[in-house]
Design a protein around this motif. Sequence first.
Motif, PDB file in Angstrom:
ATOM      1  N   ASN A  81     -12.513  -8.825   2.719  1.00  0.00           N
ATOM      2  CA  ASN A  81     -13.151  -7.715   3.427  1.00  0.00           C
ATOM      3  C   ASN A  81     -12.412  -7.397   4.733  1.00  0.00           C
ATOM      4  OD1 ASN A  81     -15.110  -7.338   1.481  1.00  0.00           O
ATOM      5  ND2 ASN A  81     -16.623  -8.600   2.521  1.00  0.00           N
ATOM      6  N   ALA A  82     -12.033  -8.440   5.466  1.00  0.00           N
ATOM      7  CA  ALA A  82     -11.309  -8.229   6.726  1.00  0.00           C
ATOM      8  C   ALA A  82      -9.948  -7.597   6.459  1.00  0.00           C
ATOM      9  CB  ALA A  82     -11.155  -9.555   7.466  1.00  0.00           C
ATOM     10  N   SER A  83      -9.250  -8.074   5.436  1.00  0.00           N
ATOM     11  CA  SER A  83      -7.936  -7.512   5.097  1.00  0.00           C
ATOM     12  C   SER A  83      -8.070  -6.058   4.649  1.00  0.00           C
ATOM     13  CB  SER A  83      -7.274  -8.324   3.985  1.00  0.00           C
ATOM     14  OG  SER A  83      -6.970  -9.616   4.436  1.00  0.00           O
ATOM     15  N   THR A  84      -9.083  -5.778   3.866  1.00  0.00           N
ATOM     16  CA  THR A  84      -9.312  -4.406   3.416  1.00  0.00           C
ATOM     17  C   THR A  84      -9.612  -3.503   4.602  1.00  0.00           C
ATOM     18  OG1 THR A  84     -10.158  -5.228   1.309  1.00  0.00           O
ATOM     19  CG2 THR A  84     -10.704  -2.963   1.873  1.00  0.00           C
ATOM     20  N   GLN A  85     -10.421  -4.006   5.526  1.00  0.00           N
ATOM     21  CA  GLN A  85     -10.750  -3.227   6.722  1.00  0.00           C
ATOM     22  C   GLN A  85      -9.495  -2.981   7.557  1.00  0.00           C
ATOM     23  OE1 GLN A  85     -13.735  -1.834   7.259  1.00  0.00           O
ATOM     24  NE2 GLN A  85     -12.791  -0.767   8.960  1.00  0.00           N
ATOM     25  N   ARG A  86      -8.654  -4.001   7.721  1.00  0.00           N
ATOM     26  CA  ARG A  86      -7.398  -3.824   8.466  1.00  0.00           C
ATOM     27  C   ARG A  86      -6.496  -2.814   7.756  1.00  0.00           C
ATOM     28  NH1 ARG A  86      -7.719  -9.411   8.942  1.00  0.00           N
ATOM     29  NH2 ARG A  86      -6.098  -9.705   7.391  1.00  0.00           N
ATOM     30  N   TYR A  87      -6.443  -2.878   6.432  1.00  0.00           N
ATOM     31  CA  TYR A  87      -5.640  -1.924   5.670  1.00  0.00           C
ATOM     32  C   TYR A  87      -6.126  -0.500   5.922  1.00  0.00           C
ATOM     33  CZ  TYR A  87      -3.922   0.861   1.809  1.00  0.00           C
ATOM     34  OH  TYR A  87      -3.366   1.866   1.065  1.00  0.00           O
ATOM     35  N   ILE A  88      -7.425  -0.305   5.877  1.00  0.00           N
ATOM     36  CA  ILE A  88      -7.999   1.026   6.099  1.00  0.00           C
ATOM     37  C   ILE A  88      -7.662   1.513   7.507  1.00  0.00           C
ATOM     38  CG2 ILE A  88     -10.187   2.277   6.361  1.00  0.00           C
ATOM     39  CD1 ILE A  88     -11.267   0.476   4.054  1.00  0.00           C
ATOM     40  N   GLU A  89      -7.768   0.618   8.494  1.00  0.00           N
ATOM     41  CA  GLU A  89      -7.435   0.995   9.872  1.00  0.00           C
ATOM     42  C   GLU A  89      -5.954   1.357  10.004  1.00  0.00           C
ATOM     43  OE1 GLU A  89      -8.716  -2.413  12.081  1.00  0.00           O
ATOM     44  OE2 GLU A  89     -10.841  -1.970  11.780  1.00  0.00           O
ATOM     45  N   MET A  90      -5.089   0.556   9.378  1.00  0.00           N
ATOM     46  CA  MET A  90      -3.651   0.845   9.441  1.00  0.00           C
ATOM     47  C   MET A  90      -3.319   2.154   8.728  1.00  0.00           C
ATOM     48  SD  MET A  90      -1.879  -1.304  11.097  1.00  0.00           S
ATOM     49  CE  MET A  90      -3.042  -1.925  12.284  1.00  0.00           C
ATOM     50  N   GLU A  91      -3.969   2.372   7.608  1.00  0.00           N
ATOM     51  CA  GLU A  91      -3.748   3.612   6.864  1.00  0.00           C
ATOM     52  C   GLU A  91      -4.150   4.805   7.719  1.00  0.00           C
ATOM     53  OE1 GLU A  91      -4.579   4.958   2.302  1.00  0.00           O
ATOM     54  OE2 GLU A  91      -6.291   4.167   3.414  1.00  0.00           O
ATOM     55  N   SER A  92      -5.257   4.691   8.415  1.00  0.00           N
ATOM     56  CA  SER A  92      -5.723   5.761   9.286  1.00  0.00           C
ATOM     57  C   SER A  92      -4.748   5.976  10.449  1.00  0.00           C
ATOM     58  CB  SER A  92      -7.115   5.406   9.815  1.00  0.00           C
ATOM     59  OG  SER A  92      -7.564   6.388  10.711  1.00  0.00           O
ATOM     60  N   ALA A  93      -4.308   4.881  11.067  1.00  0.00           N
ATOM     61  CA  ALA A  93      -3.346   4.987  12.170  1.00  0.00           C
ATOM     62  C   ALA A  93      -2.036   5.604  11.679  1.00  0.00           C
ATOM     63  CB  ALA A  93      -3.091   3.614  12.784  1.00  0.00           C
ATOM     64  N   ASN A  94      -1.575   5.190  10.498  1.00  0.00           N
ATOM     65  CA  ASN A  94      -0.348   5.756   9.931  1.00  0.00           C
ATOM     66  C   ASN A  94      -0.499   7.253   9.672  1.00  0.00           C
ATOM     67  OD1 ASN A  94       1.210   3.469   9.986  1.00  0.00           O
ATOM     68  ND2 ASN A  94       0.796   2.891   7.871  1.00  0.00           N
ATOM     69  N   ASN A  95      -1.651   7.645   9.170  1.00  0.00           N
ATOM     70  CA  ASN A  95      -1.886   9.064   8.919  1.00  0.00           C
ATOM     71  C   ASN A  95      -1.841   9.859  10.223  1.00  0.00           C
ATOM     72  OD1 ASN A  95      -2.081   8.774   6.152  1.00  0.00           O
ATOM     73  ND2 ASN A  95      -4.310   8.559   6.174  1.00  0.00           N
ATOM     74  N   LEU A  96      -2.415   9.308  11.292  1.00  0.00           N
ATOM     75  CA  LEU A  96      -2.370   9.980  12.592  1.00  0.00           C
ATOM     76  C   LEU A  96      -0.931  10.096  13.090  1.00  0.00           C
ATOM     77  CD1 LEU A  96      -5.435   8.392  14.447  1.00  0.00           C
ATOM     78  CD2 LEU A  96      -5.199  10.747  13.624  1.00  0.00           C
ATOM     79  N   LEU A  97      -0.180   8.995  12.990  1.00  0.00           N
ATOM     80  CA  LEU A  97       1.218   9.017  13.433  1.00  0.00           C
ATOM     81  C   LEU A  97       2.048   9.980  12.598  1.00  0.00           C
ATOM     82  CD1 LEU A  97       1.798   5.221  14.145  1.00  0.00           C
ATOM     83  CD2 LEU A  97       1.630   7.075  15.832  1.00  0.00           C
ATOM     84  N   ARG A  98       1.794  10.003  11.304  1.00  0.00           N
ATOM     85  CA  ARG A  98       2.521  10.903  10.419  1.00  0.00           C
ATOM     86  C   ARG A  98       2.228  12.362  10.783  1.00  0.00           C
ATOM     87  NH1 ARG A  98       0.844   8.586   5.951  1.00  0.00           N
ATOM     88  NH2 ARG A  98       2.461   7.031   5.949  1.00  0.00           N
ATOM     89  N   ALA A  99       0.960  12.654  11.075  1.00  0.00           N
ATOM     90  CA  ALA A  99       0.581  14.018  11.468  1.00  0.00           C
ATOM     91  C   ALA A  99       1.233  14.384  12.801  1.00  0.00           C
ATOM     92  CB  ALA A  99      -0.928  14.135  11.558  1.00  0.00           C
ATOM     93  N   GLU A 100       1.246  13.419  13.721  1.00  0.00           N
ATOM     94  CA  GLU A 100       1.882  13.659  15.014  1.00  0.00           C
ATOM     95  C   GLU A 100       3.383  13.903  14.837  1.00  0.00           C
ATOM     96  OE1 GLU A 100       2.573  11.371  19.280  1.00  0.00           O
ATOM     97  OE2 GLU A 100       1.084  10.603  17.876  1.00  0.00           O
ATOM     98  N   ALA A 101       4.028  13.107  13.997  1.00  0.00           N
ATOM     99  CA  ALA A 101       5.466  13.277  13.741  1.00  0.00           C
ATOM    100  C   ALA A 101       5.733  14.635  13.103  1.00  0.00           C
ATOM    101  CB  ALA A 101       5.979  12.145  12.850  1.00  0.00           C
ATOM    102  N   MET A 102       4.866  15.054  12.198  1.00  0.00           N
ATOM    103  CA  MET A 102       5.048  16.362  11.564  1.00  0.00           C
ATOM    104  C   MET A 102       4.895  17.475  12.600  1.00  0.00           C
ATOM    105  SD  MET A 102       3.140  15.737   7.894  1.00  0.00           S
ATOM    106  CE  MET A 102       2.957  17.461   7.572  1.00  0.00           C
ATOM    107  N   GLY A 103       3.932  17.319  13.499  1.00  0.00           N
ATOM    108  CA  GLY A 103       3.740  18.312  14.566  1.00  0.00           C
ATOM    109  C   GLY A 103       4.955  18.379  15.477  1.00  0.00           C
TER     110      GLY A 103
END
Length: 142
Positions: A70-92
């Motif tokens: 559960n903790a690993s899954t939660q960390r994965y979800i958080e990292m995925e969200s952070a990556n999506n934000l960074l990816r959107a920022e990089a695209m901008g």
Amino acid sequence: MAASVQRPESSGSESDPRNANIDERKRKRMLSNRESARRSRMKKRKLMEDLGNEVSLLQKENSRLSKEINASTQRYIEMESANNLLRAEAMGLTERLRSLNSVLHIVEEVNGYAVEIPEIPDDPLLKPLVVAVPEANYGVSR
């Protein structure tokens, strides 16, 4: 009259040595069987206790692993969200750089100045990674 020899009648094994021997063997066998049954009960009790302890240990391990998943899954979800934000920022930022480059092209054409315009690389980091993650529910809500 003839004298008859009377033997005293007994109830069986008391006077007959063969019956006494058989009774002794029966008694020994009964005692041996009782002892064997007692050892079997003790062995079964010990086995049940050991199995109960093993069940307890396995349940604790299962609970620990479930929490870890559960903790690993939660960390994965958080990292995925952070990556999506960074990816959107990089695209901008990339879009902003393209816009600035087009302004530089216009300035170059209008003024005739040679301006060094950086090329925008095709960055693989801007493309989302495809990672196979099973969609199993480990008790974590998305």
